[in-house]
Write a protein that holds these residues in place. Structure first.
Motif, mmCIF file in Angstrom:
data_model
loop_
_atom_site.group_PDB
_atom_site.id
_atom_site.type_symbol
_atom_site.label_atom_id
_atom_site.label_comp_id
_atom_site.label_asym_id
_atom_site.label_seq_id
_atom_site.Cartn_x
_atom_site.Cartn_y
_atom_site.Cartn_z
ATOM 1 N N MET A 325 0.802 -1.151 -0.054
ATOM 2 C CA MET A 325 -0.060 -0.085 0.016
ATOM 3 C C MET A 325 0.967 1.299 0.082
ATOM 4 N N SER A 326 1.918 1.261 0.830
ATOM 5 C CA SER A 326 2.755 2.401 0.922
ATOM 6 C C SER A 326 3.717 2.740 -0.521
ATOM 7 N N LEU A 327 3.912 1.568 -1.208
ATOM 8 C CA LEU A 327 4.564 1.764 -2.401
ATOM 9 C C LEU A 327 3.673 2.239 -3.459
ATOM 10 N N LEU A 328 2.275 2.014 -3.269
ATOM 11 C CA LEU A 328 1.323 2.498 -4.043
ATOM 12 C C LEU A 328 1.436 4.094 -4.197
ATOM 13 N N GLU A 329 1.401 4.395 -2.681
ATOM 14 C CA GLU A 329 1.453 5.761 -2.293
ATOM 15 C C GLU A 329 2.580 6.475 -2.914
ATOM 16 N N ALA A 330 3.768 5.853 -2.786
ATOM 17 C CA ALA A 330 5.077 6.395 -3.062
ATOM 18 C C ALA A 330 5.045 6.534 -4.583
ATOM 19 N N VAL A 331 4.707 5.663 -5.469
ATOM 20 C CA VAL A 331 4.746 5.959 -7.174
ATOM 21 C C VAL A 331 3.495 6.473 -7.594
ATOM 22 N N ARG A 332 2.584 6.249 -6.793
ATOM 23 C CA ARG A 332 0.924 6.694 -7.469
ATOM 24 C C ARG A 332 1.164 6.285 -9.035
ATOM 25 N N PHE A 333 0.986 4.987 -9.023
ATOM 26 C CA PHE A 333 0.766 4.297 -10.129
ATOM 27 C C PHE A 333 -0.537 4.670 -11.042
ATOM 28 N N GLU A 334 -0.556 4.914 -12.234
ATOM 29 C CA GLU A 334 -1.747 5.561 -12.942
ATOM 30 C C GLU A 334 -2.670 4.148 -13.274
ATOM 31 N N GLY A 335 -2.502 3.053 -12.924
ATOM 32 C CA GLY A 335 -3.393 1.940 -13.063
ATOM 33 C C GLY A 335 -2.204 0.591 -12.534
ATOM 34 N N SER A 336 -3.460 -0.447 -12.217
ATOM 35 C CA SER A 336 -2.742 -1.625 -11.662
ATOM 36 C C SER A 336 -3.469 -2.760 -12.116
ATOM 37 N N PHE A 337 -2.914 -3.731 -12.405
ATOM 38 C CA PHE A 337 -3.666 -5.133 -12.745
ATOM 39 C C PHE A 337 -3.335 -5.828 -11.409
ATOM 40 N N SER A 338 -4.322 -6.066 -10.480
ATOM 41 C CA SER A 338 -3.978 -6.551 -9.197
ATOM 42 C C SER A 338 -4.826 -7.796 -9.147
ATOM 43 N N PHE A 339 -4.216 -8.894 -8.396
ATOM 44 C CA PHE A 339 -4.812 -10.253 -8.338
ATOM 45 C C PHE A 339 -4.232 -10.957 -6.964
ATOM 46 N N LYS A 340 -5.521 -11.919 -6.724
ATOM 47 C CA LYS A 340 -5.125 -12.662 -5.531
ATOM 48 C C LYS A 340 -4.145 -13.702 -6.027
ATOM 49 N N TYR A 341 -3.102 -14.017 -5.101
ATOM 50 C CA TYR A 341 -2.112 -15.251 -5.404
ATOM 51 C C TYR A 341 -3.071 -16.488 -5.834
ATOM 52 N N SER A 342 -2.687 -17.198 -6.851
ATOM 53 C CA SER A 342 -3.415 -18.197 -7.299
ATOM 54 C C SER A 342 -2.450 -19.320 -7.245
ATOM 55 N N PRO A 343 -2.414 -20.399 -6.713
ATOM 56 C CA PRO A 343 -1.512 -21.612 -6.874
ATOM 57 C C PRO A 343 -1.212 -22.221 -8.082
ATOM 58 N N ARG A 344 -0.326 -22.312 -8.761
ATOM 59 C CA ARG A 344 -0.178 -22.891 -10.181
ATOM 60 C C ARG A 344 0.678 -24.103 -10.038
ATOM 61 N N PRO A 345 0.094 -25.228 -10.765
ATOM 62 C CA PRO A 345 0.848 -26.426 -10.929
ATOM 63 C C PRO A 345 2.217 -26.371 -11.372
ATOM 64 N N GLY A 346 2.889 -27.087 -10.503
ATOM 65 C CA GLY A 346 4.422 -26.968 -10.793
ATOM 66 C C GLY A 346 5.282 -25.921 -10.459
ATOM 67 N N THR A 347 4.610 -24.841 -9.934
ATOM 68 C CA THR A 347 5.601 -23.579 -9.690
ATOM 69 C C THR A 347 6.347 -23.763 -8.139
ATOM 70 N N PRO A 348 7.387 -23.188 -8.207
ATOM 71 C CA PRO A 348 7.969 -23.403 -6.783
ATOM 72 C C PRO A 348 7.240 -22.779 -5.703
ATOM 73 N N ALA A 349 6.321 -21.746 -5.899
ATOM 74 C CA ALA A 349 5.811 -21.260 -4.678
ATOM 75 C C ALA A 349 4.887 -22.286 -3.979
ATOM 76 N N LEU A 350 4.561 -23.325 -4.792
ATOM 77 C CA LEU A 350 3.697 -24.415 -3.799
ATOM 78 C C LEU A 350 4.509 -25.061 -2.752
ATOM 79 N N ARG A 351 5.824 -24.880 -2.691
ATOM 80 C CA ARG A 351 6.518 -25.519 -1.636
ATOM 81 C C ARG A 351 6.531 -24.508 -0.398
ATOM 82 N N LEU A 352 6.161 -23.223 -0.561
ATOM 83 C CA LEU A 352 6.045 -22.309 0.516
ATOM 84 C C LEU A 352 4.561 -22.619 1.120
ATOM 85 N N LYS A 353 4.717 -23.242 2.313
ATOM 86 C CA LYS A 353 3.346 -23.703 3.001
ATOM 87 C C LYS A 353 3.314 -22.937 4.233
ATOM 88 N N ASP A 354 4.246 -22.336 5.080
ATOM 89 C CA ASP A 354 3.997 -21.542 6.024
ATOM 90 C C ASP A 354 3.254 -20.379 5.873
#
Ligand code: SAH
Ligand code: SF4
Ligand code: F3S
Length: 451
Positions: A325-354
């Motif tokens: 949120m504070s980065l958004l204030e600092a940069v004041r983007f003119e637009g964002s594509f913002s997404f909820k994280y979506s776990p994808r098959p085979g990606t390394p982030a699947l191992r981050l379970k904490d």
């Protein structure tokens, strides 16, 4: 296959999900099939061949595919062939034939777009075709046919694949390793589309800033920008997507030197938290990102910036999200594509379970981010009121054929009344009102609208 074009009029309907690479590939599919007598149609009833170009970057697009294939059943029953292309075709391959048993005739990944004529030829003979192997980079040839559809802007691909390993991302598994397209071919395509009336070139790739770095003797991305700017008729240059880590001083310098380079950059940051950026393996931190932003604004004071944001990446705490949120204030983007994280098959982030983020927290964070982003957009669009912007006229607006629609160099969409002869030209437009996602204006005095 015979190169001869034949007169039969077969129709192809292509539905595109996903990013600019898919939009480009869909156009190439149409351009190649036109050599075998296919014309593009927007009407499913008419189509002999229906191709859905898929995306698998998040889970939602997969649901879209399910409903699309379901809707195709009556068309397949009347004899139309149905194909799945794109990133899901690459990734899921033969499974799609199982999943959609009796509903699909061809499945081909992005690497096989150049072979679409052969693939469709086999399907026409009654075969079911699966083409989802990765081609060796030495065998791959970028498609050289161009689409001539009278648009003011065109995408030109400069690389395929991605060698990064952002831990959330499935793209490296669907698009394969990075390959830079030879600059001579890129410039040839730029000249070819300019000859059809195109004024704005958007160079596309997953990580355009790394263009050419792995090919001895190839231009760098910055050098390529200067070459494209030299092509007569190129009035605007955009590019996407940039990786902040690879945003070099030479590209920033280009914003001082090249008036054709537009005053807008999409620079996906993903998160404002250093801890998250490390877990995402983005290889820059917040400070480096802000430094790039400062340098860009030094070089081009009116540059507008947009970004991609992921909320709820595994382990994201309230404090991490506040950093976004504070980065958004600092940069004041003119637009964002913002997404909820979506776990994808085979990606390394699947191992981050904490410390996985709950659905509720994700939704709350996304809503908060998007609300603030919208407020900033409205403020920024109001600030344009009274200014005169150079607008590349793209066509009549979707909701009113009397109204023209175009974009400023800063990528703001603006609607104004004017004759359709202005399509494809750059005209000065005075901004009357700023809304959330667009501006309304009027042609600035001095433009002859009497035709
Ligand atoms: N090559 C581009 C982005 C390609 S994917 C780049 O590096 O920026 C487009 C955007 O989708 C990403 O920037 C990211 O914000 C989002 N994205 C990718 N994988 C995602 C996932 N698993 N969950 C949510 N968003 C994702
Ligand atoms: Fe995905 Fe990262 Fe490559 Fe972009 S740079 S396509 S986010 S792996
Ligand atoms: Fe989607 Fe493939 Fe593009 S996964 S975002 S269509 S590269």
């Amino acid at each position: 296959m015979s190169e001869q074009e034949h007169g039969s009029s077969k129709k192809v309907f292509v539905k595109t999900f996903g990013c600019q690479m898919n939009v480009y590939d869909s156009d190439k599919i149409t351009a190649l099939l036109s050599k075998d007598g296919y014309t593009a149609t927007q009407d499913l009833e008419d189509a002999d061949l229906i191709v859905v170009n898929t995306c698998s970057v998040r889970e939602k697009p997969e649901q879209k595919l399910r409903s699309f294939i379901g809707e195709m059943a009556p068309h397949r029953s009347r004899g139309a062939k149905v194909g799945i292309a794109g990133c899901m075709a690459q990734h899921a391959g033969a499974d799609l034939f199982k999943q959609y048993r009796g509903q699909v005739d061809l499945v081909f990944g992005p690497d096989h777009v150049p072979n679409v004529r052969e693939i469709v030829g086999q399907v026409e003979k009654g075969q079911r075709v699966l083409a989802n192997s990765f081609l060796d980079n030495t065998q791959y040839a970028f498609v050289r046919e161009v689409v001539t559809d009278g648009k003011a802007g065109a995408f030109v691909t400069i690389q395929k694949g991605c060698d990064n390993k952002c831990t959330f991302c499935i793209v490296p598994a669907t698009r394969g390793v990075e390959l830079s397209r030879p600059n001579a071919e890129i410039l040839e395509e730029v000249r070819a589309v300019v000859a059809t009336g195109v004024r704005e070139i958007t160079l596309i790739g997953q990580n355009v800033n790394s263009y050419g770095l792995k090919v001895p003797g190839e231009l760098t991305f910055a050098q390529l920008l200067y070459k494209v700017a030299e092509v007569p008729g190129v009035e605007r240059i955009r590019y996407t997507t940039s990786h902040p880590r690879d945003m070099g001083d030479d590209v920033i310098q280009a914003y001082r030197d090249l008036p054709q380079l537009t005053s807008h950059l999409h620079l996906p940051v993903q998160s404002g938290s250093d801890r998250m950026l490390r877990r995402m393996k983005r290889f820059y931190n917040r400070e480096r990102y802000l430094e790039v932003v400062r340098q860009l604004r030094d070089a081009r004071p009116d540059i507008s910036l947009s970004t991609d944001i992921i909320v709820g990446f595994p382990g994201e705490t309230d404090a991490d999200f506040e950093d976004t949120m504070s980065l958004l204030e600092a940069v004041r983007f003119e637009g964002s594509f913002s997404f909820k994280y979506s776990p994808r098959p085979g990606t390394p982030a699947l191992r981050l379970k904490d410390a996985l983020v709950s659905k509720r927290d994700m939704s709350e964070r996304l809503t908060r981010y998007q609300k603030r982003q919208q407020e900033i957009q409205i403020e920024s669009n109001h600030a344009c009121e009274g200014q005169t912007l150079d607008v590349l006229v793209e066509g009549p607006s979707k909701w009113d054929p009397e109204v023209l629609c175009g974009r400023s160099s800063t990528f703001k969409m603006i609607n104004f009344a004017g004759p359709k002869e202005l399509v494809g030209t750059i005209v000065p437009v005075k901004v009357l009102r700023g809304f959330t996602n667009s501006l309304r204006g009027e042609l600035a005095l001095g433009v002859d609208t009497s035709s």
